[in-house]
Design a protein around this motif. Structure first.
Motif, PDB file in Angstrom:
ATOM      1  N   LEU A 199       0.821  -1.209   0.000  1.00  0.00           N
ATOM      2  CA  LEU A 199       0.000   0.000   0.000  1.00  0.00           C
ATOM      3  C   LEU A 199       0.855   1.259   0.000  1.00  0.00           C
ATOM      4  O   LEU A 199       0.560   2.224  -0.707  1.00  0.00           O
ATOM      5  CB  LEU A 199      -0.944  -0.002   1.203  1.00  0.00           C
ATOM      6  CG  LEU A 199      -2.153  -0.918   1.099  1.00  0.00           C
ATOM      7  CD1 LEU A 199      -2.885  -0.975   2.426  1.00  0.00           C
ATOM      8  CD2 LEU A 199      -3.082  -0.441   0.009  1.00  0.00           C
ATOM      9  N   VAL A 200       1.931   1.254   0.779  1.00  0.00           N
ATOM     10  CA  VAL A 200       2.816   2.410   0.820  1.00  0.00           C
ATOM     11  C   VAL A 200       3.472   2.619  -0.535  1.00  0.00           C
ATOM     12  O   VAL A 200       3.532   3.741  -1.040  1.00  0.00           O
ATOM     13  CB  VAL A 200       3.879   2.243   1.936  1.00  0.00           C
ATOM     14  CG1 VAL A 200       5.000   3.249   1.784  1.00  0.00           C
ATOM     15  CG2 VAL A 200       3.225   2.371   3.291  1.00  0.00           C
ATOM     16  N   ARG A 214       2.386   1.674  -3.486  1.00  0.00           N
ATOM     17  CA  ARG A 214       1.391   2.109  -4.453  1.00  0.00           C
ATOM     18  C   ARG A 214       1.027   3.572  -4.227  1.00  0.00           C
ATOM     19  O   ARG A 214       0.918   4.356  -5.169  1.00  0.00           O
ATOM     20  CB  ARG A 214       0.139   1.240  -4.363  1.00  0.00           C
ATOM     21  CG  ARG A 214      -0.889   1.649  -5.400  1.00  0.00           C
ATOM     22  CD  ARG A 214      -2.078   0.753  -5.379  1.00  0.00           C
ATOM     23  NE  ARG A 214      -3.015   1.178  -6.408  1.00  0.00           N
ATOM     24  CZ  ARG A 214      -4.187   0.655  -6.585  1.00  0.00           C
ATOM     25  NH1 ARG A 214      -4.585  -0.341  -5.826  1.00  0.00           N
ATOM     26  NH2 ARG A 214      -4.985   1.096  -7.516  1.00  0.00           N
ATOM     27  N   THR A 215       0.855   3.957  -2.988  1.00  0.00           N
ATOM     28  CA  THR A 215       0.517   5.344  -2.684  1.00  0.00           C
ATOM     29  C   THR A 215       1.646   6.278  -3.109  1.00  0.00           C
ATOM     30  O   THR A 215       1.398   7.315  -3.726  1.00  0.00           O
ATOM     31  CB  THR A 215       0.236   5.504  -1.180  1.00  0.00           C
ATOM     32  OG1 THR A 215      -0.813   4.608  -0.820  1.00  0.00           O
ATOM     33  CG2 THR A 215      -0.161   6.919  -0.834  1.00  0.00           C
ATOM     34  N   ASP A 216       2.878   5.904  -2.787  1.00  0.00           N
ATOM     35  CA  ASP A 216       4.018   6.730  -3.176  1.00  0.00           C
ATOM     36  C   ASP A 216       4.134   6.841  -4.692  1.00  0.00           C
ATOM     37  O   ASP A 216       4.361   7.927  -5.233  1.00  0.00           O
ATOM     38  CB  ASP A 216       5.323   6.165  -2.606  1.00  0.00           C
ATOM     39  CG  ASP A 216       5.466   6.427  -1.120  1.00  0.00           C
ATOM     40  OD1 ASP A 216       4.665   7.211  -0.576  1.00  0.00           O
ATOM     41  OD2 ASP A 216       6.373   5.844  -0.511  1.00  0.00           O
ATOM     42  N   SER A 233       1.746   6.432  -6.943  1.00  0.00           N
ATOM     43  CA  SER A 233       0.612   7.204  -7.456  1.00  0.00           C
ATOM     44  C   SER A 233       0.823   8.697  -7.215  1.00  0.00           C
ATOM     45  O   SER A 233       0.579   9.514  -8.102  1.00  0.00           O
ATOM     46  CB  SER A 233      -0.683   6.772  -6.778  1.00  0.00           C
ATOM     47  OG  SER A 233      -0.980   5.445  -7.086  1.00  0.00           O
ATOM     48  N   TYR A 234       1.268   9.041  -6.023  1.00  0.00           N
ATOM     49  CA  TYR A 234       1.480  10.447  -5.715  1.00  0.00           C
ATOM     50  C   TYR A 234       2.598  11.027  -6.572  1.00  0.00           C
ATOM     51  O   TYR A 234       2.493  12.156  -7.054  1.00  0.00           O
ATOM     52  CB  TYR A 234       1.788  10.649  -4.233  1.00  0.00           C
ATOM     53  CG  TYR A 234       1.923  12.100  -3.887  1.00  0.00           C
ATOM     54  CD1 TYR A 234       0.796  12.917  -3.814  1.00  0.00           C
ATOM     55  CD2 TYR A 234       3.170  12.672  -3.686  1.00  0.00           C
ATOM     56  CE1 TYR A 234       0.916  14.266  -3.526  1.00  0.00           C
ATOM     57  CE2 TYR A 234       3.287  14.023  -3.401  1.00  0.00           C
ATOM     58  CZ  TYR A 234       2.163  14.816  -3.325  1.00  0.00           C
ATOM     59  OH  TYR A 234       2.286  16.147  -3.061  1.00  0.00           O
ATOM     60  N   TYR A 248       1.455  -4.037  -7.788  1.00  0.00           N
ATOM     61  CA  TYR A 248       0.891  -3.111  -6.804  1.00  0.00           C
ATOM     62  C   TYR A 248      -0.617  -3.052  -6.949  1.00  0.00           C
ATOM     63  O   TYR A 248      -1.355  -3.087  -5.990  1.00  0.00           O
ATOM     64  CB  TYR A 248       1.437  -1.701  -6.978  1.00  0.00           C
ATOM     65  CG  TYR A 248       2.919  -1.547  -6.783  1.00  0.00           C
ATOM     66  CD1 TYR A 248       3.672  -2.482  -6.079  1.00  0.00           C
ATOM     67  CD2 TYR A 248       3.584  -0.457  -7.291  1.00  0.00           C
ATOM     68  CE1 TYR A 248       5.014  -2.338  -5.897  1.00  0.00           C
ATOM     69  CE2 TYR A 248       4.939  -0.286  -7.129  1.00  0.00           C
ATOM     70  CZ  TYR A 248       5.650  -1.227  -6.424  1.00  0.00           C
ATOM     71  OH  TYR A 248       6.978  -1.063  -6.253  1.00  0.00           O
ATOM     72  N   THR A 249      -1.059  -2.933  -8.188  1.00  0.00           N
ATOM     73  CA  THR A 249      -2.490  -2.769  -8.447  1.00  0.00           C
ATOM     74  C   THR A 249      -3.258  -4.019  -8.054  1.00  0.00           C
ATOM     75  O   THR A 249      -4.310  -3.949  -7.424  1.00  0.00           O
ATOM     76  CB  THR A 249      -2.709  -2.471  -9.942  1.00  0.00           C
ATOM     77  OG1 THR A 249      -1.904  -1.355 -10.309  1.00  0.00           O
ATOM     78  CG2 THR A 249      -4.150  -2.151 -10.212  1.00  0.00           C
ATOM     79  N   THR A 309      -3.278  -4.612  -4.076  1.00  0.00           N
ATOM     80  CA  THR A 309      -3.900  -3.594  -3.228  1.00  0.00           C
ATOM     81  C   THR A 309      -5.336  -3.286  -3.619  1.00  0.00           C
ATOM     82  O   THR A 309      -5.985  -2.515  -2.956  1.00  0.00           O
ATOM     83  CB  THR A 309      -3.081  -2.285  -3.275  1.00  0.00           C
ATOM     84  OG1 THR A 309      -2.984  -1.856  -4.636  1.00  0.00           O
ATOM     85  CG2 THR A 309      -1.709  -2.491  -2.672  1.00  0.00           C
TER      86      THR A 309
END
Length: 180
Positions: free
Chosen positions: A33-34, A36-38, A40-41, A174-175, A178
């Motif tokens: 999750l971290v 993927r979030t990183d 994406s951001y 990642y996708t 998550t």
């Protein structure tokens, strides 16, 4: 605990389940999750930075045209095509945009038809080529012409960044992990 006292029948064997496997998988999922979030951001931030650069460079080229080009017709064409570039890139990056609809208020009908003939994916590059040809035809000093061409090259670099963001999605691992 209360569960063992009231819910478990008397004489039933005591079952103890270790939480270690859950702790390990929870840690792995949190890492995914971290990441993927990183990712994406970072992509969002790069897209925002690139779009701001496109806006700024388009304004710069229009401003350069207004200040340096003395021929009113050519100046008007350059400003029109600068705005058309931003709109065409917007349609190129979006799934549901209409190229003709975006350009009909900016370009002349035959110009809209020429851009529409290359399609949304080729429109930004086509418009940059038109801008380069218009700059080539202008009567300006060599230094000013080089500055204008440099702005067009920077716009071309921004198109390349947009294409990279569109073509290379987040890694599937990642996708997949998550989204469950």
């Amino acid at each position: 605990g209360l569960y063992n006292v009231y819910a478990v029948p008397k004489g039933a064997p005591l079952i103890v389940i270790s939480s270690t496997p859950l702790d390990i998988t929870a840690f792995a999922v949190s890492l995914l999750l971290v990441f993927r979030t990183d990712s994406s951001y970072a992509r969002w931030e790069e897209a925002l930075k690139t779009w701001n650069e496109v806006r700024s460079l388009s304004k710069d080229l229009a401003r350069q045209s207004c200040y340096w080009v003395n021929e009113p017709a050519r100046k008007a064409m350059l400003v029109r095509w600068c705005e058309a570039f931003s709109r065409a890139l917007l349609v190129h990056c979006r799934v549901d945009g209409s190229l003709e609809h975006e350009l009909e208020d900016v370009l002349l009908p035959h110009e809209v038809a020429a851009v529409a003939a290359v399609g949304p994916s080729g429109a930004p590059s086509f418009i940059l080529q038109v801008l380069a040809e218009l700059i080539e035809q202008c009567i300006v000093t060599e230094t000013k012409e080089d500055t204008m061409f440099s702005t067009v090259r920077s716009l071309s670099d921004a198109v390349a960044v947009c294409n990279k963001l569109l073509r290379y999605p987040l890694p599937l691992a990642y996708t997949r992990h998550t989204s469950r």
